[in-house]
Each structure stands twice: as C-alpha cells, then as structure tokens.
Scaffold this motif. Structure first.
Motif, mmCIF file in Angstrom:
data_model
loop_
_atom_site.group_PDB
_atom_site.id
_atom_site.type_symbol
_atom_site.label_atom_id
_atom_site.label_comp_id
_atom_site.label_asym_id
_atom_site.label_seq_id
_atom_site.Cartn_x
_atom_site.Cartn_y
_atom_site.Cartn_z
ATOM 1 N N ARG A 2 28.837 37.861 5.157
ATOM 2 C CA ARG A 2 28.599 38.123 6.565
ATOM 3 C C ARG A 2 27.124 38.466 6.778
ATOM 4 O O ARG A 2 26.440 38.879 5.841
ATOM 5 C CB ARG A 2 29.497 39.244 7.087
ATOM 6 C CG ARG A 2 29.270 40.594 6.430
ATOM 7 C CD ARG A 2 30.416 41.559 6.703
ATOM 8 N NE ARG A 2 30.126 42.889 6.168
ATOM 9 C CZ ARG A 2 29.684 43.920 6.889
ATOM 10 N NH1 ARG A 2 29.511 43.760 8.204
ATOM 11 N NH2 ARG A 2 29.447 45.090 6.341
ATOM 12 N N ARG A 3 26.675 38.287 7.992
ATOM 13 C CA ARG A 3 25.303 38.634 8.358
ATOM 14 C C ARG A 3 25.340 39.919 9.164
ATOM 15 O O ARG A 3 26.052 40.001 10.168
ATOM 16 C CB ARG A 3 24.670 37.502 9.178
ATOM 17 C CG ARG A 3 23.179 37.660 9.458
ATOM 18 C CD ARG A 3 22.696 36.490 10.307
ATOM 19 N NE ARG A 3 21.240 36.437 10.411
ATOM 20 C CZ ARG A 3 20.515 37.079 11.324
ATOM 21 N NH1 ARG A 3 21.137 37.862 12.226
ATOM 22 N NH2 ARG A 3 19.205 36.955 11.357
ATOM 23 N N PHE A 40 27.476 40.205 0.709
ATOM 24 C CA PHE A 40 28.427 39.454 -0.102
ATOM 25 C C PHE A 40 29.358 40.422 -0.809
ATOM 26 O O PHE A 40 29.015 41.587 -1.039
ATOM 27 C CB PHE A 40 27.696 38.610 -1.153
ATOM 28 C CG PHE A 40 26.785 37.558 -0.589
ATOM 29 C CD1 PHE A 40 27.206 36.248 -0.455
ATOM 30 C CD2 PHE A 40 25.495 37.877 -0.185
ATOM 31 C CE1 PHE A 40 26.367 35.278 0.065
ATOM 32 C CE2 PHE A 40 24.643 36.922 0.335
ATOM 33 C CZ PHE A 40 25.084 35.614 0.470
ATOM 34 N N THR A 41 30.523 39.929 -1.187
ATOM 35 C CA THR A 41 31.398 40.695 -2.066
ATOM 36 C C THR A 41 31.051 40.372 -3.518
ATOM 37 O O THR A 41 30.408 39.346 -3.809
ATOM 38 C CB THR A 41 32.870 40.356 -1.820
ATOM 39 O OG1 THR A 41 33.113 38.984 -2.227
ATOM 40 C CG2 THR A 41 33.236 40.530 -0.346
ATOM 41 N N LEU A 42 31.469 41.219 -4.413
ATOM 42 C CA LEU A 42 31.239 40.983 -5.832
ATOM 43 C C LEU A 42 31.930 39.700 -6.286
ATOM 44 O O LEU A 42 31.395 38.948 -7.106
ATOM 45 C CB LEU A 42 31.730 42.178 -6.653
ATOM 46 C CG LEU A 42 31.445 42.126 -8.156
ATOM 47 C CD1 LEU A 42 29.945 42.031 -8.435
ATOM 48 C CD2 LEU A 42 32.037 43.359 -8.854
ATOM 49 N N GLU A 43 33.077 39.418 -5.718
ATOM 50 C CA GLU A 43 33.800 38.199 -6.091
ATOM 51 C C GLU A 43 33.042 36.957 -5.634
ATOM 52 O O GLU A 43 32.991 35.950 -6.351
ATOM 53 C CB GLU A 43 35.203 38.212 -5.480
ATOM 54 C CG GLU A 43 35.982 36.908 -5.634
ATOM 55 C CD GLU A 43 36.187 36.470 -7.084
ATOM 56 O OE1 GLU A 43 36.365 35.253 -7.318
ATOM 57 O OE2 GLU A 43 36.172 37.337 -7.989
ATOM 58 N N GLU A 144 20.429 54.618 4.514
ATOM 59 C CA GLU A 144 20.830 53.559 5.449
ATOM 60 C C GLU A 144 21.809 52.574 4.831
ATOM 61 O O GLU A 144 22.424 51.779 5.549
ATOM 62 C CB GLU A 144 19.585 52.843 5.976
ATOM 63 C CG GLU A 144 18.672 53.762 6.782
ATOM 64 C CD GLU A 144 17.405 53.075 7.268
ATOM 65 O OE1 GLU A 144 17.439 51.845 7.474
ATOM 66 O OE2 GLU A 144 16.380 53.763 7.425
ATOM 67 N N LEU A 145 21.927 52.604 3.510
ATOM 68 C CA LEU A 145 22.944 51.832 2.797
ATOM 69 C C LEU A 145 23.612 52.763 1.793
ATOM 70 O O LEU A 145 22.954 53.666 1.236
ATOM 71 C CB LEU A 145 22.326 50.632 2.071
ATOM 72 C CG LEU A 145 21.847 49.456 2.930
ATOM 73 C CD1 LEU A 145 21.127 48.418 2.062
ATOM 74 C CD2 LEU A 145 23.001 48.794 3.674
ATOM 75 N N PRO A 146 24.898 52.571 1.503
ATOM 76 C CA PRO A 146 25.579 53.435 0.532
ATOM 77 C C PRO A 146 24.993 53.298 -0.873
ATOM 78 O O PRO A 146 24.430 52.253 -1.234
ATOM 79 C CB PRO A 146 27.023 52.919 0.565
ATOM 80 C CG PRO A 146 27.154 52.163 1.837
ATOM 81 C CD PRO A 146 25.800 51.595 2.133
ATOM 82 N N ILE A 385 25.140 43.208 -2.178
ATOM 83 C CA ILE A 385 26.538 43.134 -2.609
ATOM 84 C C ILE A 385 27.177 44.456 -2.209
ATOM 85 O O ILE A 385 26.720 45.523 -2.636
ATOM 86 C CB ILE A 385 26.668 42.914 -4.132
ATOM 87 C CG1 ILE A 385 25.980 41.608 -4.532
ATOM 88 C CG2 ILE A 385 28.139 42.889 -4.532
ATOM 89 C CD1 ILE A 385 25.939 41.395 -6.034
ATOM 90 N N GLU A 386 28.184 44.370 -1.359
ATOM 91 C CA GLU A 386 28.805 45.597 -0.861
ATOM 92 C C GLU A 386 29.699 46.222 -1.919
ATOM 93 O O GLU A 386 30.489 45.537 -2.571
ATOM 94 C CB GLU A 386 29.601 45.282 0.399
ATOM 95 C CG GLU A 386 28.705 44.819 1.557
ATOM 96 C CD GLU A 386 29.458 44.584 2.838
ATOM 97 O OE1 GLU A 386 29.213 45.302 3.806
ATOM 98 O OE2 GLU A 386 30.292 43.653 2.855
ATOM 99 N N GLY A 387 29.555 47.531 -2.089
ATOM 100 C CA GLY A 387 30.341 48.256 -3.088
ATOM 101 C C GLY A 387 31.742 48.577 -2.591
ATOM 102 O O GLY A 387 32.058 48.458 -1.429
#
Length: 387
Positions: A2-3, A40-43, A144-146, A385-387
């Motif tokens: 996603r953007r 992106f996801t890790l997958e 601002e990001l986890p 890459i979102e955790g």
C-alpha cells in the motif's frame, strides 16, 4: 502493498546534502520524495520479490552460458562481431560481477513480472542503499514509525562485502564516470567509499581522460596503468568505440565485466521467454520481427534494445500509441512485450527495483511516476516492511 501518505522531515534536504545526496531535485523537480512511502508485508518481500530476484538471476546466468557458445545468439543480442570472443572469454573466465537491478511489475497480489534488467550501469543505488535507510532510522527515532518497522535493504553492507570477495588481497582500483554529470559522479563516489570499506584504494578517472600506453594498456590521467576499473559506462557503447579493439589485450579487469553485454539490453527479454514460456516472473515478449508478435494483439510495449530511462518506449493500447520520449534509440532493433502497466496508487505508477549483488538479492527501491513509463525524472519513494 500500500502507499501511505507522510509528512516530509523539515530538514530532509540538509540531511541529504550532508551525506552527498545532492541530486534530490532534478531540473527543479523533486526526485527524492518522502511525502509518501510504500508499505509491504514480510511475505510480499520474502515470499515474492526476493525469490523472484534470485530465480531470474539464475535464468539470466544460464542465458549468458548459452550465448557464450553461440555466434547466432551474440548476433541476436547485437554484440559486434569483433567483440564476441571478448564477451565469451569473459564469461568462460567467470569474470566477477558487482551488482545489477531488476525492474518489476508488482502489485502485492501476484508474482513480480520482469520489465527489464539493468545489469550493467544501474543507478539509484545510493538512494536505495543509504538514504532511504537513514530516512527509516530517523522516522523510527522520532516516533513516527514503530520500532518494529523494517526495510528490504542490505545494499550498503553487501556492496562492501562484494568488493572484498572480488579483491580479497586489497589493491588499487580505478573508478570512472562522466565527471560533469552529478548523479553519475556521486554514484561512483559512493562505490569508491564501499571499496575503501573493503580495504581497497580507489582512484577516480574521468571517462574522457582514459588513454592507452605504447603496450596497449589503459592508463589514467596520470599515466598509471588501469589494472581494474569500475566504469559507469555501458558496454553497448564501449563495444562500438574505436578503443574496443584494445579491450581484450589490455589485461584490465572491468566491473561490470564484458559478459554483462548479454544481459544489459532488452534482447534478453524475448530470449528468456523463448526458453521459459509461461514463467510466472516473465512477461510474454518477442523480437519485433518475429511473426509470433501477433499473439500480443493491439496491446503491447515496444522497446528498443539499448534504450535507457524509458527513452523511445512505445506503449500501444488498442493499437493506439501513447506519448514517447524520443532520444533517438531504435536503430539497434526492437522487442515487443506484453502490455502490463504498473499498478496505480492514486495518480502514481510504481515500479520495484530489486537489487542483486554478486549472486544474492540485497534490497529494493521504488520509483514512481504519473506516467506509465518510468523515466530519469521519476521520483524515488522510500519503502518499509510493516512489523
């Protein structure tokens, strides 16, 4: 995939210039763009983009092996007859490669599809390997990001390691580019830094100042022999220069090596499809003079073999040609590729650039444009890459 919209750091320009990223704007237009990021996801990264890069790299090396033993393939690749032994010998010696970049269609839904392979003189390596990582660290530090946020990015470390693998005993290595073109010069400067980390002694030589001595050896501006050189200058041009006849006898180790001439033009694409029809990471592609182009119907991308940065790429939709950036490419021949525009996020079309260093996938960068053709002024947008 996603953007996401973000607020740019107020001091991002000064941070960029402090680390040598001076081409963050081009002709007054924003090139680095942190008003957004692709998440992106890790997958998606570990299950799609990374394995596609590894798979396509192996398919490309198999093609080089075929071409090294085939004059017909060399001719199809538009490698000049006088240079075919040079290219073949380079592969048979397994002259080392530093890096390359696959450009993919990817929408997060299905497998990545290869648009083209920038195998010889890929740029955007600094912004992919360094500045987008510094951006990520900064945003995490600011909250601002986890903390769990990551990035597909080992470009910096792998480049230093790769230089060490190629030159395990250290030594003196030249680096060459157009000294007056800022992006190229700064890209080469970054690679000089990577070589220094690997224990090498780099020296820059402007392309125009490289000469020949009486023994047929290439020499720099101070008449030092060039034993090994990284050159940001494409083989398709080098093999057509007057000095091409001197390359084989020069005893110079080139990065990238001459065998990359097989992979650095778009004839690669129909040759891969011919060998692996229906492969999930390939788009259906044929040479322009192949009767099988009729299978593509009225929807296809027509590309010159040697064009760069989207120049002279023609997109046909229902038989109608879109706008073209005409820089005079095309005399070398054309290919036609299945029309597969990048996915659309709002008004933006992103293309994934996936890096291979040595033989390993090493990271990625995202370029986006409001056009369906990625060009030299297309924006570089960081990813996470979102955790």
């Amino acid at each position: 995939m996603r953007r996401i919209d973000l607020t740019p750091r107020s001091d991002w320009k000064s941070k960029a210039e402090a680390v040598g990223f001076t081409w963050h704007h081009a002709d007054g237009m924003r090139y680095w763009d942190e008003r957004a990021a692709y998440a992106f996801t890790l997958e998606e990264v570990g299950g799609h983009i990374e394995p596609a890069t590894e798979t396509l790299h192996k398919l490309c090396l198999d093609l080089v092996d075929d071409a090294a033993g085939s004059d017909a393939l060399m001719a199809r690749l538009q490698i000049p007859e006088a240079s075919r032994d040079l290219v073949a010998a380079s592969w048979k010696r397994r002259d080392p490669s530093l890096y390359g970049r696959f450009d993919f269609f990817y929408d997060g839904e299905g497998p990545p599809k290869l648009y083209e392979y920038n195998a010889d003189t890929p740029t955007s390596v600094f912004e992919a390997g360094v500045f987008q990582w510094l951006w990520l660290e900064d945003l995490i530090a600011r909250g601002e990001l986890p903390d769990s946020t990551d990035q597909f990015n080992s470009v910096h470390d792998r480049l230093a390691e790769r230089f060490k693998e190629i030159f395990p005993n250290g030594g003196f290595v030249h680096f060459a580019s157009d000294a007056d073109f800022v992006e190229d010069r700064q890209t080469v400067r970054f690679l000089e830094d990577m070589a220094t980390l690997a224990g090498l002694e780099p020296k820059f030589v402007p392309l125009k100042d490289i000469g020949l001595d009486a023994d047929g050896r290439f020499v720099d501006q101070d008449n030092y022999i060039i034993g090994a050189i990284f050159k940001l200058h494409p083989w398709e041009e080098m093999l057509r220069e007057p000095y091409a006849a001197n390359i084989a006898g020069s005893k110079t180790l080139f990065l990238e090596p001459p065998w990359k001439a097989v992979l650095s033009n778009k004839a690669l694409l129909p040759l891969l499809w011919e060998r692996h029809p229906g492969h999930p990471n390939l788009l259906e592609t044929y040479f322009d003079d192949d009767p099988k182009v009729e299978r593509l119907g009225n929807n296809y991308a027509r590309k010159p073999l040697f064009s760069r940065e989207g120049a002279n790429v023609e997109l046909y939709k229902d038989g109608r040609k879109g706008r073209v950036l005409d820089l005079g490419y095309g005399e070398e021949g054309w290919i036609r590729q299945e029309l597969k525009p990048p996915p659309k996020f709002g008004a933006n079309y992103p293309v994934i650039g996936s890096w291979v260093i040595g033989d390993q996938p090493a990271g990625m960068g995202v370029r986006e444009d409001r056009s369906r053709v990625t060009r030299d002024r297309s924006r570089f947008v960081p990813h996470i890459i979102e955790g």
